[in-house]
Design an enzyme around this catalytic site. Sequence first.
Site, PDB file in Angstrom:
ATOM      1  N   CYS A  65       0.827  -1.195   0.000  1.00 42.63           N
ATOM      2  CA  CYS A  65       0.000   0.000   0.000  1.00 42.63           C
ATOM      3  C   CYS A  65       0.868   1.256   0.000  1.00 42.63           C
ATOM      4  O   CYS A  65       1.856   1.328   0.734  1.00 42.63           O
ATOM      5  CB  CYS A  65      -0.907   0.006   1.234  1.00 42.63           C
ATOM      6  SG  CYS A  65      -2.041   1.417   1.277  1.00 42.63           S
ATOM      7  N   CYS A  69      -0.213   4.884   6.914  1.00 48.77           N
ATOM      8  CA  CYS A  69      -0.946   4.726   8.178  1.00 48.77           C
ATOM      9  C   CYS A  69      -0.093   3.953   9.191  1.00 48.77           C
ATOM     10  O   CYS A  69       0.281   2.804   8.952  1.00 48.77           O
ATOM     11  CB  CYS A  69      -2.253   4.001   7.927  1.00 48.77           C
ATOM     12  SG  CYS A  69      -3.283   4.765   6.644  1.00 48.77           S
ATOM     13  N   CYS A  72      -0.852   0.246  10.399  1.00 44.01           N
ATOM     14  CA  CYS A  72      -1.171  -0.788   9.417  1.00 44.01           C
ATOM     15  C   CYS A  72       0.034  -1.609   8.995  1.00 44.01           C
ATOM     16  O   CYS A  72       1.088  -1.063   8.633  1.00 44.01           O
ATOM     17  CB  CYS A  72      -1.810  -0.145   8.186  1.00 44.01           C
ATOM     18  SG  CYS A  72      -2.412  -1.352   6.989  1.00 44.01           S
ATOM     19  N   CYS A 109     -17.015  -9.295   3.664  1.00 38.25           N
ATOM     20  CA  CYS A 109     -16.384  -7.990   3.511  1.00 38.25           C
ATOM     21  C   CYS A 109     -15.177  -8.123   2.589  1.00 38.25           C
ATOM     22  O   CYS A 109     -14.203  -8.812   2.922  1.00 38.25           O
ATOM     23  CB  CYS A 109     -15.967  -7.443   4.872  1.00 38.25           C
ATOM     24  SG  CYS A 109     -17.344  -7.294   6.025  1.00 38.25           S
ATOM     25  N   CYS A 142     -20.016  -6.373   1.482  1.00 41.93           N
ATOM     26  CA  CYS A 142     -19.464  -5.084   1.896  1.00 41.93           C
ATOM     27  C   CYS A 142     -18.126  -4.902   1.191  1.00 41.93           C
ATOM     28  O   CYS A 142     -17.422  -5.877   0.936  1.00 41.93           O
ATOM     29  CB  CYS A 142     -19.286  -5.081   3.406  1.00 41.93           C
ATOM     30  SG  CYS A 142     -18.404  -3.640   4.014  1.00 41.93           S
ATOM     31  N   CYS A 202     -20.466   2.156   6.977  1.00 37.36           N
ATOM     32  CA  CYS A 202     -19.758   1.505   8.072  1.00 37.36           C
ATOM     33  C   CYS A 202     -18.478   2.292   8.340  1.00 37.36           C
ATOM     34  O   CYS A 202     -17.692   2.516   7.430  1.00 37.36           O
ATOM     35  CB  CYS A 202     -19.435   0.072   7.685  1.00 37.36           C
ATOM     36  SG  CYS A 202     -18.310  -0.770   8.804  1.00 37.36           S
ATOM     37  N   ARG A 272     -19.525  -3.484  16.124  1.00 37.43           N
ATOM     38  CA  ARG A 272     -18.799  -4.707  15.784  1.00 37.43           C
ATOM     39  C   ARG A 272     -17.525  -4.840  16.591  1.00 37.43           C
ATOM     40  O   ARG A 272     -16.700  -3.931  16.651  1.00 37.43           O
ATOM     41  CB  ARG A 272     -18.471  -4.746  14.296  1.00 37.43           C
ATOM     42  CG  ARG A 272     -17.678  -6.001  13.948  1.00 37.43           C
ATOM     43  CD  ARG A 272     -17.678  -6.356  12.482  1.00 37.43           C
ATOM     44  NE  ARG A 272     -18.971  -6.186  11.896  1.00 37.43           N
ATOM     45  CZ  ARG A 272     -19.185  -5.440  10.818  1.00 37.43           C
ATOM     46  NH1 ARG A 272     -18.198  -4.798  10.262  1.00 37.43           N
ATOM     47  NH2 ARG A 272     -20.388  -5.336  10.313  1.00 37.43           N
TER      48      ARG A 272
END
Length: 384
Positions: A65, A69, A72, A109, A142, A202, A272
């Site tokens: 990626c 972040c 992550c 998801c 999702c 979400c 969740r």
Amino acid sequence: MDLLNTLVEKGLRRELPTREEALAVLATSDDELLDVVAAAGRVRRKWFGRRVKLNYLVNLKSGLCPEDCSYCSQRLGSETGILKYTWLKPEQAAEAAAAGVAGGAKRVCLVASGRGPTDRDVDRVSKTIEAIKEQNADVEVCACLGLLSDGQAERLREAGVYAYSNNLNTSEATYADITTTHTYADRVDTVRKTQEAGMSACSGLISGMGETDEDLVDVVFSLRELNVDSVPVNFLIPFEGTPLAKEWNLTPQRALRILAMVRFVHPDVEVRLAGGREIHLRSLQPLALHLANSIFLGDYLTSEGQEGKADLAMIADAGFEVEDMGTTTLPAHRSEAAGCGGGSCGPCGDGDGQPTAQAGPDEARTDLVAVRRRGAGTDLPPNA
């Protein structure tokens, strides 16, 4: 306890607590913990009974990626040794999704690393959804693909995406401390695009990154203002090789207080229990079911979770029941307002391994962080 009585009454009326009340929940003592769980549990049962919704993650594209972040394991420059692969073929993703549905999941998801999807990526996801629906027509789908450009939310909705996930993660005031390659406003914009396109929104948070109680309350109140349908509560997994590898700030008791605060602020929304629950809640996971009405089954994006059969046993032993495919997740007043069947989506976070003896907030339990080596992107069967 006057505070808890007030919060229960407000929760049963769907009334927003004050910031001071939310902060007071986080400040309660361990001696008061069971009282806090019992009070928030009354609110949870009012709107969701004893149902637990199961969700299953399929990591369509792992690692590599370009975003930075800090939490992550898939970030730019990550040295965590996670699985790295490009887009799964539709039939591979459908096979992984089918394993989750067979394990009891009513929502799949679909997650992909990256800043956001290209139009070609949206086409890929559309073909993947078609393959999944051929095998399991009723499953909710999702997507969690990053920041959306104009028109992409509408295309995903047309392709069969029921919900879209994009977490705010932390407060606006501290967002730049964890990510510099995009902004808090970028994430808010994607949440709004999701809602405008008619998808279920979400969006949740990651706790344990060194934030203050005020930061936690800020992000949870911001999510209430956005009127999201689902709030995933992630607990930081301090992966070695990431900037936050030394942040071990959570105890099981602290994690439960955070969940209770979220439930009081979001009484009738799907809360969740998401990434990191096995690491930080450990043997207290069953208590969290009195606060959250939704969990992930099996493994996460880049880390391994509790065995799927252990999740099912935990739910049954705690006196809860798995929500079936035909049941509407959200209360009628919310699902009708959203024009949907209720529900939410998953985090872009991770979870982990096995319950162990309690550790203090400063004790680094790196032995509990297990990098995923099975399921999507491998030749081994998934954990579901």
